[in-house]
Motif scaffolding. Sequence first.
Motif, mmCIF file in Angstrom:
data_model
loop_
_atom_site.group_PDB
_atom_site.id
_atom_site.type_symbol
_atom_site.label_atom_id
_atom_site.label_comp_id
_atom_site.label_asym_id
_atom_site.label_seq_id
_atom_site.Cartn_x
_atom_site.Cartn_y
_atom_site.Cartn_z
ATOM 1 N N SER A 106 5.832 4.759 5.251
ATOM 2 C CA SER A 106 6.086 3.348 6.063
ATOM 3 C C SER A 106 4.954 3.693 7.038
ATOM 4 C CB SER A 106 7.437 3.573 6.631
ATOM 5 O OG SER A 106 8.406 3.113 5.646
ATOM 6 N N CYS A 107 4.775 4.881 7.430
ATOM 7 C CA CYS A 107 3.720 5.125 8.512
ATOM 8 C C CYS A 107 2.311 4.822 7.791
ATOM 9 C CB CYS A 107 3.753 6.671 8.966
ATOM 10 S SG CYS A 107 5.286 6.988 9.864
ATOM 11 N N SER A 108 2.263 5.229 6.643
ATOM 12 C CA SER A 108 0.693 5.007 5.877
ATOM 13 C C SER A 108 0.656 3.546 5.949
ATOM 14 C CB SER A 108 0.530 5.537 4.524
ATOM 15 O OG SER A 108 -0.458 5.245 4.039
ATOM 16 N N ARG A 109 1.763 2.691 5.722
ATOM 17 C CA ARG A 109 1.518 1.121 5.661
ATOM 18 C C ARG A 109 1.208 0.618 6.902
ATOM 19 N NH1 ARG A 109 6.461 -0.719 1.557
ATOM 20 N NH2 ARG A 109 5.382 -0.715 -0.457
ATOM 21 N N LEU A 110 1.910 1.013 7.838
ATOM 22 C CA LEU A 110 1.817 0.549 9.234
ATOM 23 C C LEU A 110 0.527 0.622 9.970
ATOM 24 C CD1 LEU A 110 5.636 0.775 9.741
ATOM 25 C CD2 LEU A 110 4.411 -1.276 9.659
ATOM 26 N N VAL A 111 -0.117 1.811 9.791
ATOM 27 C CA VAL A 111 -1.240 2.310 10.612
ATOM 28 C C VAL A 111 -2.468 1.765 9.969
ATOM 29 C CG1 VAL A 111 -1.624 4.518 9.428
ATOM 30 C CG2 VAL A 111 -2.030 4.443 12.046
ATOM 31 N N ARG A 112 -3.171 1.437 10.952
ATOM 32 C CA ARG A 112 -4.810 1.004 10.408
ATOM 33 C C ARG A 112 -5.482 2.166 10.056
ATOM 34 N NH1 ARG A 112 -8.598 2.778 13.444
ATOM 35 N NH2 ARG A 112 -8.074 3.122 16.085
ATOM 36 N N PRO A 113 -6.512 1.759 9.042
ATOM 37 C CA PRO A 113 -7.372 2.928 8.657
ATOM 38 C C PRO A 113 -8.000 3.367 9.953
ATOM 39 C CG PRO A 113 -7.620 0.990 7.358
ATOM 40 C CD PRO A 113 -6.653 0.603 8.410
ATOM 41 N N GLY A 114 -8.059 4.810 9.932
ATOM 42 C CA GLY A 114 -8.524 5.544 11.125
ATOM 43 C C GLY A 114 -7.542 5.611 12.285
ATOM 44 N N GLY A 115 -6.623 5.046 12.116
ATOM 45 C CA GLY A 115 -5.311 5.259 13.097
ATOM 46 C C GLY A 115 -4.734 6.546 12.901
ATOM 47 N N LYS A 116 -3.789 6.940 13.648
ATOM 48 C CA LYS A 116 -3.145 7.957 13.922
ATOM 49 C C LYS A 116 -1.649 8.045 13.615
ATOM 50 C CE LYS A 116 -6.669 10.357 16.398
ATOM 51 N NZ LYS A 116 -7.144 11.639 17.497
ATOM 52 N N MET B 13 9.489 -2.616 7.484
ATOM 53 C CA MET B 13 8.675 -3.208 8.674
ATOM 54 C C MET B 13 7.265 -3.521 8.370
ATOM 55 S SD MET B 13 10.238 -3.053 11.407
ATOM 56 C CE MET B 13 11.834 -3.790 10.549
ATOM 57 N N HIS B 14 6.829 -3.142 7.279
ATOM 58 C CA HIS B 14 5.605 -3.801 6.960
ATOM 59 C C HIS B 14 5.484 -5.165 6.401
ATOM 60 C CE1 HIS B 14 7.354 -2.793 2.876
ATOM 61 N NE2 HIS B 14 6.408 -3.560 2.211
ATOM 62 N N GLU B 15 6.814 -5.627 6.116
ATOM 63 C CA GLU B 15 6.957 -7.071 5.796
ATOM 64 C C GLU B 15 6.987 -7.847 7.068
ATOM 65 O OE1 GLU B 15 10.449 -7.408 3.422
ATOM 66 O OE2 GLU B 15 9.363 -6.120 1.425
ATOM 67 N N MET B 16 7.737 -7.301 8.091
ATOM 68 C CA MET B 16 7.883 -7.943 9.274
ATOM 69 C C MET B 16 6.878 -7.783 10.344
ATOM 70 S SD MET B 16 10.956 -7.201 11.976
ATOM 71 C CE MET B 16 12.347 -7.824 10.837
ATOM 72 N N LEU B 17 6.222 -6.685 10.241
ATOM 73 C CA LEU B 17 5.185 -6.223 11.418
ATOM 74 C C LEU B 17 3.624 -6.175 10.757
ATOM 75 C CD1 LEU B 17 6.948 -3.609 13.115
ATOM 76 C CD2 LEU B 17 6.876 -5.739 13.968
ATOM 77 N N GLY B 18 3.747 -6.584 9.480
ATOM 78 C CA GLY B 18 2.204 -6.425 8.695
ATOM 79 C C GLY B 18 1.719 -4.978 8.457
ATOM 80 N N ASN B 19 0.850 -4.985 7.499
ATOM 81 C CA ASN B 19 0.145 -3.821 7.201
ATOM 82 C C ASN B 19 -1.034 -3.384 7.967
ATOM 83 O OD1 ASN B 19 1.529 -3.133 4.577
ATOM 84 N ND2 ASN B 19 0.884 -4.960 3.813
ATOM 85 N N GLY B 20 -1.024 -2.112 8.343
ATOM 86 C CA GLY B 20 -2.122 -1.641 8.916
ATOM 87 C C GLY B 20 -2.460 -2.124 10.336
ATOM 88 N N GLY B 21 -1.506 -2.692 11.125
ATOM 89 C CA GLY B 21 -1.505 -3.328 12.379
ATOM 90 C C GLY B 21 -1.515 -2.358 13.824
ATOM 91 N N PHE B 22 -1.313 -1.020 13.397
ATOM 92 C CA PHE B 22 -1.050 -0.206 14.777
ATOM 93 C C PHE B 22 -2.087 0.762 14.692
ATOM 94 C CE2 PHE B 22 2.958 -2.286 13.861
ATOM 95 C CZ PHE B 22 3.432 -2.540 15.165
ATOM 96 N N ASP B 23 -2.344 1.260 15.896
ATOM 97 C CA ASP B 23 -3.305 2.192 16.118
ATOM 98 C C ASP B 23 -2.867 3.483 16.200
ATOM 99 O OD1 ASP B 23 -5.990 0.586 17.084
ATOM 100 O OD2 ASP B 23 -4.259 -0.258 18.069
#
Length: 231
Positions: A140-150, A90-100
Amino acid sequence: MRIIQSPEVFAFSLDAVLLADFTYVPIKKGRILDLCTGNGVIPLLISRRSYAHITGVEIQERLYDMAVRNVELNGLSEQIDMVHGDLKEMHEMLGNGGFDLVTCNPPYFTTPQKKEQNINEYLTIARHEIYCTLEDVVKSCSRLVRPGGKVAMVHRPGRLVDLLALFRKYKIEPKKMRLVYPKANKEANILLIEGIRDGKPDLKILPPLYAFDEQDNYTKELEEILYGKEK
């Protein structure tokens, strides 16, 4: 809210309802991601608390199709979208660090031997670490969540030490935890945990949640989680 499910393929449990209630959600804007979404129940439940856009990810095509139909059935297509794919990609499809916020109700059991798996393939994949390990999920969670995100997950208490170790390994600092007990005199059987990407150490242990009273009725707190508070 109407939810399509099938006991032969996938039926959501109390775990999903508790996670949707337990987790922080951005109220008005932001992006939320639910991994291992199944029939989409967690995005559906979270949509009652948030106006943020929600994406669900499911690897099993039949469950993905069920999730899409659930979104349409409840008129939530503008707020919720579903992705059919592997969470590890999903990090390839949705990008790294894009979710709150990233939520996940992952497979619980490692099940190294074939004989320990469910005969039903759908249930085997949903409950056992066939397509992903717990480490795959946390990574995967770590890749997809933004810094400071939960990141919020529900699991079995027996995996608590693994979760804490993996959260730290992938820079998700555990911040909030709650154990759920069937009754006051029983062992906990559900673990709820939430962490912050790149957060500072400070874990809060919330009061226990008891599901049933001595008469085998839902406790008042669980009733309020399931059905809402009386006005």
